[in-house]
Motif scaffolding. Structure first.
Motif, PDB file in Angstrom:
ATOM      1  N   ALA A 160       0.813  -1.228   0.000  1.00 19.05           N
ATOM      2  CA  ALA A 160       0.000   0.000   0.000  1.00 19.05           C
ATOM      3  C   ALA A 160       0.841   1.271   0.000  1.00 19.05           C
ATOM      4  O   ALA A 160       0.281   2.371  -0.030  1.00 19.05           O
ATOM      5  CB  ALA A 160      -0.931   0.002   1.210  1.00 19.05           C
ATOM      6  N   ASP A 161       2.153   1.149   0.030  1.00 16.39           N
ATOM      7  CA  ASP A 161       3.055   2.311   0.072  1.00 16.39           C
ATOM      8  C   ASP A 161       4.077   2.168  -1.061  1.00 16.39           C
ATOM      9  O   ASP A 161       5.165   1.623  -0.865  1.00 16.39           O
ATOM     10  CB  ASP A 161       3.757   2.380   1.429  1.00 16.39           C
ATOM     11  N   PRO A 162       3.732   2.632  -2.264  1.00 17.72           N
ATOM     12  CA  PRO A 162       4.601   2.392  -3.424  1.00 17.72           C
ATOM     13  C   PRO A 162       6.032   2.902  -3.268  1.00 17.72           C
ATOM     14  O   PRO A 162       6.976   2.251  -3.727  1.00 17.72           O
ATOM     15  CB  PRO A 162       3.878   3.118  -4.565  1.00 17.72           C
ATOM     16  N   LEU A 163       6.221   4.065  -2.630  1.00 11.71           N
ATOM     17  CA  LEU A 163       7.577   4.589  -2.483  1.00 11.71           C
ATOM     18  C   LEU A 163       8.393   3.719  -1.532  1.00 11.71           C
ATOM     19  O   LEU A 163       9.541   3.367  -1.839  1.00 11.71           O
ATOM     20  CB  LEU A 163       7.551   6.034  -1.981  1.00 11.71           C
ATOM     21  N   ALA A 164       7.825   3.373  -0.387  1.00 11.36           N
ATOM     22  CA  ALA A 164       8.551   2.515   0.557  1.00 11.36           C
ATOM     23  C   ALA A 164       8.871   1.173  -0.083  1.00 11.36           C
ATOM     24  O   ALA A 164       9.967   0.625   0.109  1.00 11.36           O
ATOM     25  CB  ALA A 164       7.739   2.325   1.829  1.00 11.36           C
ATOM     26  N   ARG A 165       7.943   0.654  -0.861  1.00 10.07           N
ATOM     27  CA  ARG A 165       8.181  -0.622  -1.537  1.00 10.07           C
ATOM     28  C   ARG A 165       9.300  -0.485  -2.569  1.00 10.07           C
ATOM     29  O   ARG A 165      10.151  -1.371  -2.698  1.00 10.07           O
ATOM     30  CB  ARG A 165       6.895  -1.093  -2.207  1.00 10.07           C
ATOM     31  N   ALA A 166       9.315   0.626  -3.292  1.00 12.32           N
ATOM     32  CA  ALA A 166      10.375   0.851  -4.279  1.00 12.32           C
ATOM     33  C   ALA A 166      11.735   0.953  -3.602  1.00 12.32           C
ATOM     34  O   ALA A 166      12.739   0.421  -4.109  1.00 12.32           O
ATOM     35  CB  ALA A 166      10.086   2.121  -5.071  1.00 12.32           C
ATOM     36  N   VAL A 167      11.788   1.628  -2.451  1.00 13.88           N
ATOM     37  CA  VAL A 167      13.045   1.726  -1.703  1.00 13.88           C
ATOM     38  C   VAL A 167      13.494   0.341  -1.255  1.00 13.88           C
ATOM     39  O   VAL A 167      14.661  -0.029  -1.403  1.00 13.88           O
ATOM     40  CB  VAL A 167      12.869   2.667  -0.490  1.00 13.88           C
ATOM     41  N   PHE A 168      12.575  -0.433  -0.708  1.00 13.54           N
ATOM     42  CA  PHE A 168      12.919  -1.785  -0.250  1.00 13.54           C
ATOM     43  C   PHE A 168      13.442  -2.634  -1.399  1.00 13.54           C
ATOM     44  O   PHE A 168      14.418  -3.376  -1.244  1.00 13.54           O
ATOM     45  CB  PHE A 168      11.693  -2.439   0.390  1.00 13.54           C
ATOM     46  N   ARG A 169      12.812  -2.530  -2.545  1.00 15.66           N
ATOM     47  CA  ARG A 169      13.252  -3.333  -3.693  1.00 15.66           C
ATOM     48  C   ARG A 169      14.619  -2.891  -4.194  1.00 15.66           C
ATOM     49  O   ARG A 169      15.423  -3.718  -4.643  1.00 15.66           O
ATOM     50  CB  ARG A 169      12.204  -3.269  -4.803  1.00 15.66           C
ATOM     51  N   ARG A 170      14.909  -1.602  -4.126  1.00 10.43           N
ATOM     52  CA  ARG A 170      16.249  -1.131  -4.487  1.00 10.43           C
ATOM     53  C   ARG A 170      17.303  -1.752  -3.569  1.00 10.43           C
ATOM     54  O   ARG A 170      18.346  -2.222  -4.011  1.00 10.43           O
ATOM     55  CB  ARG A 170      16.331   0.395  -4.366  1.00 10.43           C
ATOM     56  N   VAL A 171      17.003  -1.717  -2.294  1.00  5.49           N
ATOM     57  CA  VAL A 171      17.961  -2.174  -1.290  1.00  5.49           C
ATOM     58  C   VAL A 171      18.224  -3.669  -1.395  1.00  5.49           C
ATOM     59  O   VAL A 171      19.350  -4.131  -1.175  1.00  5.49           O
ATOM     60  CB  VAL A 171      17.433  -1.806   0.114  1.00  5.49           C
ATOM     61  N   THR A 172      17.203  -4.427  -1.734  1.00  9.76           N
ATOM     62  CA  THR A 172      17.321  -5.888  -1.733  1.00  9.76           C
ATOM     63  C   THR A 172      17.460  -6.481  -3.133  1.00  9.76           C
ATOM     64  O   THR A 172      17.395  -7.698  -3.298  1.00  9.76           O
ATOM     65  CB  THR A 172      16.105  -6.519  -1.033  1.00  9.76           C
ATOM     66  N   ALA A 173      17.676  -5.635  -4.136  1.00 10.07           N
ATOM     67  CA  ALA A 173      17.740  -6.119  -5.519  1.00 10.07           C
ATOM     68  C   ALA A 173      18.938  -7.027  -5.758  1.00 10.07           C
ATOM     69  O   ALA A 173      18.858  -8.002  -6.517  1.00 10.07           O
ATOM     70  CB  ALA A 173      17.770  -4.944  -6.489  1.00 10.07           C
ATOM     71  N   LEU A 174      20.063  -6.717  -5.143  1.00  8.94           N
ATOM     72  CA  LEU A 174      21.292  -7.473  -5.367  1.00  8.94           C
ATOM     73  C   LEU A 174      21.641  -8.235  -4.095  1.00  8.94           C
ATOM     74  O   LEU A 174      22.032  -7.638  -3.087  1.00  8.94           O
ATOM     75  CB  LEU A 174      22.437  -6.523  -5.747  1.00  8.94           C
TER      76      LEU A 174
END
Length: 221
Positions: free
Chosen positions: A24-38
């Protein structure tokens, strides 16, 4: 220091659960995905010591106008108000950039940003003597710096998830308290212009003094 050991099988479940909880929080989700992408193969308990990552960290310091000291902080300070001692792990050096961005304007030119001696600084008495930010406000700033530094690691293509785990962002899992804290930190970084609408870090600097800043933080709850 990471509180609970995490291996690949544990991380996979934590990542999926945390990601879903942020739907429900697209920005927080985008940040999390950046951090855990690699997610690197092998040990998830140690920060990178790759020389190429260190060179990127030094270059990032230069982009922000830091003078560079080829010293261990144990011989000096981590930050002396103008220069950074660079004999540090890449993640820790990048964290100093985040401290620079998040320090109030009056503290940017102060030894170790007026936070008291950092754990790596050798001349502790001198840095402690000019400390002007104390608990609990210091912990608020540290949390913001932590996530911003981790996002810089991700932006540079480094395994940011290692610092994310080491700094215990996943320790509370997807509990309501942990999610609320993560979302608030993301929201504040965005409000200050330190991350953009996609969650990427910017070259921005905090422009508020401590009084205004922390009054707003606590008022928001």
């Amino acid at each position: 220091m990471i509180l609970t050991p995490v291996d690949h099988s544990i991380l996979a479940g934590l990542r999926a659960e945390f990601d879903q909880a942020l739907a429900a929080d697209p920005l927080a989700r985008a940040v999390f995905r950046r951090v855990t992408a690699l997610v690197p193969d092998g040990d998830l308990m140690s920060l990178s010591e790759d020389p190429a990552h260190h060179a990127q960290a030094v270059e990032l310091c230069r982009r922000f106008g830091f003078e560079i000291l080829d010293l261990s902080p144990q011989e000096h300070f981590t930050w002396d108000g103008r220069a950074v001692a660079i004999r540090l792990e890449p993640s820790v050096l990048i964290h100093e950039v985040a401290h620079y961005q998040l320090a109030s304007p009056e503290r940017r030119a102060v030894l170790d940003f007026g936070l008291g001696a950092g754990p790596e600084s050798g001349r502790k008495a001198e840095a402690d003597a000019v400390q002007s930010l104390f608990l609990p406000e210091r912990d608020v700033e540290e949390g913001l710096c932590s996530l911003l530094g981790i996002l810089w690691e991700a932006e540079l293509g480094q395994p940011a998830v290692l610092a994310f785990l080491e700094q215990n962002w996943m320790e509370g899992g997807s509990s309501l308290h942990n999610l609320a804290h993560f979302r608030k930190v993301v929201r504040w970084l965005r409000q200050m212009g330190l991350i953009d609408a996609s969650g990427a870090p910017t070259m921005g600097l905090r422009d508020e003094g401590d009084d205004t800043f922390f009054i707003r933080w606590y008022a928001e709850g």
